[in-house]
Design a protein around this motif. Structure first.
Motif, PDB file in Angstrom:
ATOM      1  N   LEU A 127     -31.976 -56.043  27.782  1.00  0.00           N
ATOM      2  CA  LEU A 127     -30.878 -55.569  28.466  1.00  0.00           C
ATOM      3  C   LEU A 127     -29.743 -55.397  27.586  1.00  0.00           C
ATOM      4  O   LEU A 127     -29.045 -56.483  26.904  1.00  0.00           O
ATOM      5  N   GLU A 128     -29.166 -54.074  27.667  1.00  0.00           N
ATOM      6  CA  GLU A 128     -27.984 -53.629  26.767  1.00  0.00           C
ATOM      7  C   GLU A 128     -26.814 -53.579  27.788  1.00  0.00           C
ATOM      8  O   GLU A 128     -26.767 -52.552  28.550  1.00  0.00           O
ATOM      9  N   GLY A 129     -25.868 -54.504  27.724  1.00  0.00           N
ATOM     10  CA  GLY A 129     -24.779 -54.464  28.611  1.00  0.00           C
ATOM     11  C   GLY A 129     -23.481 -54.573  27.674  1.00  0.00           C
ATOM     12  O   GLY A 129     -23.226 -54.524  26.879  1.00  0.00           O
ATOM     13  N   ALA A 130     -22.600 -55.632  28.686  1.00  0.00           N
ATOM     14  CA  ALA A 130     -21.193 -56.117  28.080  1.00  0.00           C
ATOM     15  C   ALA A 130     -21.028 -57.244  28.630  1.00  0.00           C
ATOM     16  O   ALA A 130     -21.176 -57.515  29.797  1.00  0.00           O
ATOM     17  N   TYR A 131     -20.207 -58.078  27.891  1.00  0.00           N
ATOM     18  CA  TYR A 131     -19.309 -59.187  28.392  1.00  0.00           C
ATOM     19  C   TYR A 131     -18.102 -58.710  28.747  1.00  0.00           C
ATOM     20  O   TYR A 131     -17.508 -57.791  28.133  1.00  0.00           O
ATOM     21  N   PRO A 132     -17.532 -59.322  29.881  1.00  0.00           N
ATOM     22  CA  PRO A 132     -15.771 -58.893  30.172  1.00  0.00           C
ATOM     23  C   PRO A 132     -15.076 -59.175  29.196  1.00  0.00           C
ATOM     24  O   PRO A 132     -15.188 -60.048  28.474  1.00  0.00           O
ATOM     25  N   PRO A 133     -13.727 -58.773  29.000  1.00  0.00           N
ATOM     26  CA  PRO A 133     -12.690 -59.008  27.998  1.00  0.00           C
ATOM     27  C   PRO A 133     -12.446 -60.413  28.379  1.00  0.00           C
ATOM     28  O   PRO A 133     -12.750 -60.878  29.619  1.00  0.00           O
ATOM     29  N   ALA A 134     -11.903 -61.210  27.381  1.00  0.00           N
ATOM     30  CA  ALA A 134     -11.605 -62.619  27.666  1.00  0.00           C
ATOM     31  C   ALA A 134     -10.703 -63.027  28.464  1.00  0.00           C
ATOM     32  O   ALA A 134     -10.480 -64.140  29.090  1.00  0.00           O
ATOM     33  N   ASP A 135      -9.705 -61.910  28.958  1.00  0.00           N
ATOM     34  CA  ASP A 135      -8.613 -62.187  29.739  1.00  0.00           C
ATOM     35  C   ASP A 135      -9.165 -61.992  31.223  1.00  0.00           C
ATOM     36  O   ASP A 135      -8.304 -62.015  32.321  1.00  0.00           O
ATOM     37  N   GLU A 136     -10.282 -61.387  31.556  1.00  0.00           N
ATOM     38  CA  GLU A 136     -11.070 -61.093  32.515  1.00  0.00           C
ATOM     39  C   GLU A 136     -11.475 -62.445  33.512  1.00  0.00           C
ATOM     40  O   GLU A 136     -11.935 -63.289  32.600  1.00  0.00           O
ATOM     41  N   PRO A 137     -11.304 -62.619  34.652  1.00  0.00           N
ATOM     42  CA  PRO A 137     -11.516 -63.708  35.501  1.00  0.00           C
ATOM     43  C   PRO A 137     -13.116 -63.805  35.417  1.00  0.00           C
ATOM     44  O   PRO A 137     -13.740 -65.076  35.538  1.00  0.00           O
ATOM     45  N   GLU A 138     -13.925 -62.892  35.426  1.00  0.00           N
ATOM     46  CA  GLU A 138     -15.451 -62.882  35.308  1.00  0.00           C
ATOM     47  C   GLU A 138     -15.987 -63.212  34.209  1.00  0.00           C
ATOM     48  O   GLU A 138     -15.375 -62.475  33.027  1.00  0.00           O
ATOM     49  N   THR A 139     -16.971 -63.954  33.834  1.00  0.00           N
ATOM     50  CA  THR A 139     -17.429 -64.125  32.571  1.00  0.00           C
ATOM     51  C   THR A 139     -18.967 -63.806  32.419  1.00  0.00           C
ATOM     52  O   THR A 139     -19.366 -63.860  31.339  1.00  0.00           O
ATOM     53  N   ALA A 140     -19.537 -63.626  33.412  1.00  0.00           N
ATOM     54  CA  ALA A 140     -21.062 -63.387  33.381  1.00  0.00           C
ATOM     55  C   ALA A 140     -21.254 -61.985  32.557  1.00  0.00           C
ATOM     56  O   ALA A 140     -20.623 -61.106  32.820  1.00  0.00           O
ATOM     57  N   PHE A 141     -22.497 -61.946  32.058  1.00  0.00           N
ATOM     58  CA  PHE A 141     -23.058 -60.750  31.494  1.00  0.00           C
ATOM     59  C   PHE A 141     -22.827 -59.472  32.503  1.00  0.00           C
ATOM     60  O   PHE A 141     -23.628 -59.524  33.789  1.00  0.00           O
ATOM     61  N   GLN A 142     -22.726 -58.464  31.892  1.00  0.00           N
ATOM     62  CA  GLN A 142     -22.411 -57.211  33.186  1.00  0.00           C
ATOM     63  C   GLN A 142     -23.574 -56.183  32.603  1.00  0.00           C
ATOM     64  O   GLN A 142     -23.673 -55.717  31.312  1.00  0.00           O
ATOM     65  N   PHE A 143     -24.085 -55.779  33.803  1.00  0.00           N
ATOM     66  CA  PHE A 143     -25.239 -54.658  33.270  1.00  0.00           C
ATOM     67  C   PHE A 143     -25.231 -53.718  34.582  1.00  0.00           C
ATOM     68  O   PHE A 143     -25.210 -53.972  35.563  1.00  0.00           O
ATOM     69  N   ASP A 144     -24.933 -52.549  34.206  1.00  0.00           N
ATOM     70  CA  ASP A 144     -24.765 -51.507  35.102  1.00  0.00           C
ATOM     71  C   ASP A 144     -23.811 -51.613  36.233  1.00  0.00           C
ATOM     72  O   ASP A 144     -24.381 -51.655  37.510  1.00  0.00           O
TER      73      ASP A 144
END
Length: 284
Positions: A127-144
Motif C-alpha cells: 500500500l502506497e499512502g501517507a501518514y498525516p502531518p504531525a500536528d493532525e489529531p489523526e495518526t493512522a496510515f491513510q490510504f485512498d
C-alpha cells in the motif's frame, strides 16, 4: 533661485516635462515589481506562504503527498470466493485508486480450498499512502482517503475483479505471506475403490498450486461392511494467523473435517492429530 526658471527648467537644470516623464517610468517599474511579488515567479507559482494562506493554512495536496508519502505492507483476508474468482487473484495485480499518489499492488497470494470446493483467499499487498502531518489529531496510515488499521475494510478494484477484505496485519516491510507445511493425520471409512486409489505422493492441487501431499497411508478392512478404514497422513500448505494454523479459512483443530481431492478420488477425513509445521521458503 526660483523652483522653475523662465525657460521651464526645474532648478534651472532639468526640463519639467522630462522630469515628469522620468517619474512616470519609475512608477510603472515599481508597480510591476509589486505585481510579480504578489503573483509569484512569473510562471504562475505562488510562494509557499501564499499557497498555505490560500489553502486555509495547509499546504496543497501535492505538497503534502510529496513530504508524507509512505509504504506499508498489509495482509488482507478476502475470505471465501467462488473458485473462478479465487483463481483470478494473482501476484502483481494492481488496483485502481482514486487518490493521487496512492497505489495498491498484490505481492503474494494464498488460496486454500474449502470443503465446498470454493477458495479461501488471503493476499499480501503493498500500500502506497501517507501518514498525516504531525500536528493532525489523526495518526493512522491513510490510504485512498481512509484510515487503515487492523480490522479495517479495504477494497481491491482491478480490471478483472472487485473484492473487499479485512486487514489482518499492517507492517513496514515484508512482501510475502507466512505459509507453512503442516503435517496432519486424517481418518475416515471409505469405499474399497477409494482406499485402493490412495497412494503416497498423491497431490491435491488448487489454483495451479500443490496445497496437500499424501505422505503415508494405512488401510484396514472392516468386518460386516464394505467400507475400509483409512489412516492417512498428509502435508498441508497452511497459513499462520496469529499463531493459529489455518487451511481453507478454518483452524486446524482436532475434529476438523479436511477434504483432499485428486484426479482419482475425493477423501474427506477427520483430523485426529496435527504434527509440526515448517515455514515455506519461497526459494524452494
Amino acid at each position: 533661485m526660483p523652483l522653475i526658471d523662465d525657460e521651464g527648467n526645474l532648478f534651472g537644470v532639468v526640463n519639467v516635462i522630462d522630469a515628469l516623464a522620468v517619474c512616470l517610468i519609475i512608477a510603472v517599474l515599481v508597480a510591476g515589481v509589486a505585481v510579480v511579488g504578489v503573483l509569484g515567479d512569473g510562471k504562475g507559482a505562488a510562494d509557499p506562504e501564499t499557497a498555505a494562506n490560500e489553502s486555509g493554512g495547509a499546504l496543497t495536496n501535492e505538497s503534502v503527498n510529496a513530504s508524507q508519502l509512505k509504504t506499508q505492507y498489509a495482509t488482507i483476508n478476502i475470505g471465501t470466493q467462488p473458485d473462478y474468482v479465487a483463481e483470478a487473484v494473482n501476484k502483481g495485480d494492481q488496483a485502481t485508486v482514486a487518490t493521487d499518489g496512492h497505489n495498491l499492488t498484490i505481492t503474494d497470494v494464498y488460496v486454500s480450498p474449502t470443503n465446498g470446493g470454493d477458495g479461501h483467499v488471503i493476499v499480501r499487498a503493498k500500500l502506497e499512502g501517507a501518514y498525516p502531518p504531525a500536528d493532525e489529531p489523526e495518526t493512522a496510515f491513510q490510504f485512498d482517503n481512509r484510515s487503515i488499521r487492523l480490522g479495517s475494510q479495504i477494497t481491491i478494484d482491478t480490471a478483472d475483479y472487485v473484492l473487499k477484505g479485512t486487514v489482518q496485519q499492517l507492517q513496514d516491510d515484508g512482501t510475502t505471506l507466512n505459509t507453512e507445511r503442516t503435517s496432519v493425520q486424517l481418518e475416515s471409512n471409505v469405499s474399497a475403490t477409494t482406499a485402493n486409489a490412495i497412494e503416497i505422493g498423491d497431490e491435491y492441487q488448487f489454483d495451479g498450486q500443490t496445497i496437500a501431499t499424501v505422505t503415508d497411508v494405512e488401510t484396514t478392512e472392516l468386518e460386516n461392511t464394505s467400507k475400509v478404514a483409512v489412516d492417512l497422513e498428509a502435508d498441508l500448505v497452511t497459513f499462520d494467523r496469529a499463531g493459529t494454523k489455518t487451511f481453507g479459512g478454518r483452524s486446524l483443530s482436532i475434529g476438523t473435517q479436511i477434504t483432499l481431492r485428486t484426479e482419482s478420488y475425493d477423501f474427506s477425513g477427520e483430523l485426529t492429530h496435527r504434527g509440526p509445521s515448517e515455514l515455506i521458503d519461497e526459494t524452494d
